[in-house]
Motif scaffolding. Structure first.
Motif, mmCIF file in Angstrom:
data_model
loop_
_atom_site.group_PDB
_atom_site.id
_atom_site.type_symbol
_atom_site.label_atom_id
_atom_site.label_comp_id
_atom_site.label_asym_id
_atom_site.label_seq_id
_atom_site.Cartn_x
_atom_site.Cartn_y
_atom_site.Cartn_z
ATOM 1 N N GLN A 1 -18.342 0.749 5.162
ATOM 2 C CA GLN A 1 -17.474 0.927 3.992
ATOM 3 C C GLN A 1 -18.057 2.224 3.204
ATOM 4 O O GLN A 1 -19.291 2.144 2.837
ATOM 5 C CB GLN A 1 -17.586 -0.225 3.066
ATOM 6 N N THR B 1 -5.985 -3.252 6.996
ATOM 7 C CA THR B 1 -6.211 -2.194 6.162
ATOM 8 C C THR B 1 -4.844 -1.801 5.280
ATOM 9 O O THR B 1 -3.915 -1.606 5.890
ATOM 10 C CB THR B 1 -6.718 -1.084 6.888
ATOM 11 N N SER C 1 0.985 -1.106 0.083
ATOM 12 C CA SER C 1 -0.081 -0.001 -0.054
ATOM 13 C C SER C 1 0.929 1.118 0.038
ATOM 14 O O SER C 1 2.107 0.998 0.223
ATOM 15 C CB SER C 1 -1.004 0.050 1.050
ATOM 16 N N TRP D 1 -18.086 4.218 -0.325
ATOM 17 C CA TRP D 1 -17.789 4.154 -1.688
ATOM 18 C C TRP D 1 -18.521 5.081 -2.487
ATOM 19 O O TRP D 1 -19.474 5.828 -1.882
ATOM 20 C CB TRP D 1 -17.928 2.643 -2.138
ATOM 21 N N ASN E 1 -8.465 5.563 -1.392
ATOM 22 C CA ASN E 1 -8.922 4.403 -1.461
ATOM 23 C C ASN E 1 -8.322 3.540 -0.213
ATOM 24 O O ASN E 1 -7.221 3.791 0.280
ATOM 25 C CB ASN E 1 -8.689 3.345 -2.643
ATOM 26 N N THR E 2 -9.016 2.676 0.515
ATOM 27 C CA THR E 2 -8.489 1.876 1.638
ATOM 28 C C THR E 2 -9.186 0.352 1.197
ATOM 29 O O THR E 2 -10.443 0.241 1.049
ATOM 30 C CB THR E 2 -9.309 2.276 3.034
ATOM 31 N N GLU E 3 -8.439 -0.637 1.321
ATOM 32 C CA GLU E 3 -8.919 -1.806 1.342
ATOM 33 C C GLU E 3 -8.904 -2.664 2.721
ATOM 34 O O GLU E 3 -7.935 -2.443 3.350
ATOM 35 C CB GLU E 3 -7.865 -2.545 0.245
ATOM 36 N N SER F 1 -13.589 -9.098 2.308
ATOM 37 C CA SER F 1 -12.579 -8.211 1.598
ATOM 38 C C SER F 1 -13.306 -6.987 0.933
ATOM 39 O O SER F 1 -14.229 -7.605 0.233
ATOM 40 C CB SER F 1 -11.928 -9.179 0.702
ATOM 41 N N MET G 1 -13.371 -2.745 -0.544
ATOM 42 C CA MET G 1 -12.725 -1.385 -0.907
ATOM 43 C C MET G 1 -13.571 -0.444 -0.801
ATOM 44 O O MET G 1 -14.532 -0.600 -1.242
ATOM 45 C CB MET G 1 -12.059 -1.574 -2.283
ATOM 46 N N ASP H 1 -13.757 3.572 -1.706
ATOM 47 C CA ASP H 1 -13.363 4.356 -2.401
ATOM 48 C C ASP H 1 -13.122 5.644 -1.429
ATOM 49 O O ASP H 1 -12.290 6.297 -2.097
ATOM 50 C CB ASP H 1 -14.397 4.672 -3.638
#
Length: 184
Positions: A149, A107, A86, A151, A114-116, A132, A134, A136
């Protein structure tokens, strides 16, 4: 007196020759334990925590090569996942699901926003991936383990607005259940 001294010396020599059991290996520095087995790995992020309530700590390690390892309470090193890269240093979070259960969340941040998020449950001496997602715009994690989340929901004519999806652990289904505006 000489017999006792000889006996003590003999016992200490014999104990010194015995191989170290995995349980003893778990009590040493986890970074050094990993680097002994994998000399090319350099630990960049680590966290030690008792994940299953047995009063023995498990060790979570992410290396500069992007590998995510678990050293369980028996001292066994398990490769959990790869490609943990990352723009900023990965972060390990511990989610308190219940008094007896904790999950591990990692994370990975990618600029600009963006964070996964990858969430794992400790089972049978290893970690099993349970979620899992993501974000945005971002990811928020509450102290109780609920995940939000954020996004981008894009309009057909252009532009976007922030949409919010919530994920909560369902122990009966053994998975995270989503609600709100889930990504399509």
């Amino acid at each position: 007196m000489k017999k006792i001294l000889i006996l003590i010396c003999s016992v200490s020599i014999i104990l010194g020759l015995l191989p170290t059991s995995p349980i003893h290996a778990a009590t040493v520095n986890p970074k050094k334990l990993l680097e002994q087995k994998y000399p090319r790995e350099v630990v960049t992020v680590s966290k030690s925590v008792d994940l299953n309530g047995d009063n023995k700590k498990e060790h979570l390690l992410i290396t500069d090569s992007g590998n995510f390892y678990l050293i369980n309470a028996k001292g066994v090193i398990v490769l959990i996942d790869t490609n943990y890269y990352s723009d900023e240093e990965p972060t390990i979070h511990i989610l308190n699901i219940s008094a007896k259960e904790k999950h591990v969340a990692v994370t990975l941040d990618y600029l600009p926003s963006n964070t996964e998020l990858l969430v794992y449950k400790y089972q049978n001496g290893t970690l099993k991936k349970k979620l899992s997602v993501m974000g945005d715009v971002g990811i928020n994690i509450s102290k109780t383990g609920e995940i939000m989340q954020l996004w981008k929901s894009h309009y057909p004519e252009g532009g976007w607005e922030i949409a919010v999806a919530h994920y909560k652990w369902n122990s009966k289904k053994d998975k995270y259940v989503g609600s709100g505006e889930l990504p399509r």
